[in-house]
Design a protein around this motif. Sequence first.
Motif, mmCIF file in Angstrom:
data_model
loop_
_atom_site.group_PDB
_atom_site.id
_atom_site.type_symbol
_atom_site.label_atom_id
_atom_site.label_comp_id
_atom_site.label_asym_id
_atom_site.label_seq_id
_atom_site.Cartn_x
_atom_site.Cartn_y
_atom_site.Cartn_z
ATOM 1 N N UNK A 38 38.519 28.942 35.750
ATOM 2 C CA UNK A 38 38.408 28.524 34.355
ATOM 3 C C UNK A 38 37.239 29.121 33.610
ATOM 4 N N UNK A 39 36.395 29.892 34.286
ATOM 5 C CA UNK A 39 35.249 30.489 33.607
ATOM 6 C C UNK A 39 35.722 31.494 32.578
ATOM 7 N N UNK A 44 37.904 24.260 24.094
ATOM 8 C CA UNK A 44 38.510 23.639 22.931
ATOM 9 C C UNK A 44 39.934 24.144 22.681
ATOM 10 N N UNK A 45 40.111 25.475 22.696
ATOM 11 C CA UNK A 45 41.428 26.031 22.352
ATOM 12 C C UNK A 45 42.128 26.708 23.526
ATOM 13 N N UNK A 46 41.490 26.759 24.685
ATOM 14 C CA UNK A 46 42.036 27.364 25.902
ATOM 15 C C UNK A 46 42.286 28.874 25.795
ATOM 16 N N UNK A 47 41.702 29.526 24.801
ATOM 17 C CA UNK A 47 41.786 30.985 24.693
ATOM 18 C C UNK A 47 40.639 31.596 25.494
ATOM 19 N N UNK A 48 40.802 32.861 25.874
ATOM 20 C CA UNK A 48 39.733 33.542 26.591
ATOM 21 C C UNK A 48 38.544 33.772 25.667
ATOM 22 N N UNK A 49 37.347 33.587 26.205
ATOM 23 C CA UNK A 49 36.115 33.858 25.478
ATOM 24 C C UNK A 49 35.832 35.348 25.635
ATOM 25 N N UNK A 50 35.497 36.009 24.541
ATOM 26 C CA UNK A 50 35.292 37.456 24.591
ATOM 27 C C UNK A 50 34.131 37.818 25.518
ATOM 28 N N UNK A 51 34.251 38.988 26.108
ATOM 29 C CA UNK A 51 33.214 39.473 27.020
ATOM 30 C C UNK A 51 31.887 39.612 26.279
ATOM 31 N N UNK A 52 31.937 40.081 25.029
ATOM 32 C CA UNK A 52 30.705 40.220 24.232
ATOM 33 C C UNK A 52 29.987 38.886 24.099
ATOM 34 N N UNK A 53 30.763 37.844 23.832
ATOM 35 C CA UNK A 53 30.157 36.502 23.678
ATOM 36 C C UNK A 53 29.579 36.033 25.005
ATOM 37 N N UNK A 54 30.290 36.250 26.092
ATOM 38 C CA UNK A 54 29.789 35.827 27.405
ATOM 39 C C UNK A 54 28.549 36.621 27.808
ATOM 40 N N UNK A 60 28.028 29.668 27.584
ATOM 41 C CA UNK A 60 28.887 29.112 26.551
ATOM 42 C C UNK A 60 30.208 28.580 27.119
ATOM 43 N N UNK A 61 30.718 27.559 26.486
ATOM 44 C CA UNK A 61 32.010 26.996 26.883
ATOM 45 C C UNK A 61 33.009 27.064 25.730
ATOM 46 N N UNK A 62 32.567 27.629 24.590
ATOM 47 C CA UNK A 62 33.430 27.732 23.411
ATOM 48 C C UNK A 62 33.521 29.179 22.949
ATOM 49 N N UNK A 63 34.709 29.586 22.498
ATOM 50 C CA UNK A 63 34.848 30.906 21.896
ATOM 51 C C UNK A 63 34.109 30.900 20.560
ATOM 52 N N UNK A 66 35.726 28.657 17.752
ATOM 53 C CA UNK A 66 35.552 27.213 17.940
ATOM 54 C C UNK A 66 34.088 26.810 17.745
ATOM 55 N N UNK A 67 33.163 27.669 18.165
ATOM 56 C CA UNK A 67 31.743 27.376 17.981
ATOM 57 C C UNK A 67 31.393 27.353 16.505
ATOM 58 N N UNK A 68 31.921 28.309 15.748
ATOM 59 C CA UNK A 68 31.680 28.324 14.305
ATOM 60 C C UNK A 68 32.259 27.082 13.644
#
Length: 78
Positions: A38-39, A44-54, A60-63, A66-68
């Motif tokens: 699940x990492x 919140x939306x179950x979409x993948x978090x972008x590599x840039x954000x990670x 982070x646990x939000x894309x 969703x964070x915005x």
Amino acid sequence: MDLASSEYIQSFTFRLARPREELPRQDQSRHQEIDDGGFGVCESCDEEISVKRLEARPETTLCIRCKEDQERQEKDFG
């Protein structure tokens, strides 16, 4: 004046210490997410978090969308 300064410094110190106490629990939780696959998935939306954000915020646990949204809601109600 000295009392106000002292209270500010104490409050600031507590705010800095709190995240350090939470890190071991967060680390355990993140390791479990990696094991469960699940990492990198927004909680919140179950979409993948972008590599840039990670790369910018590995904890982070939000894309970003969703964070915005969360920050906008906090601003509106805060």
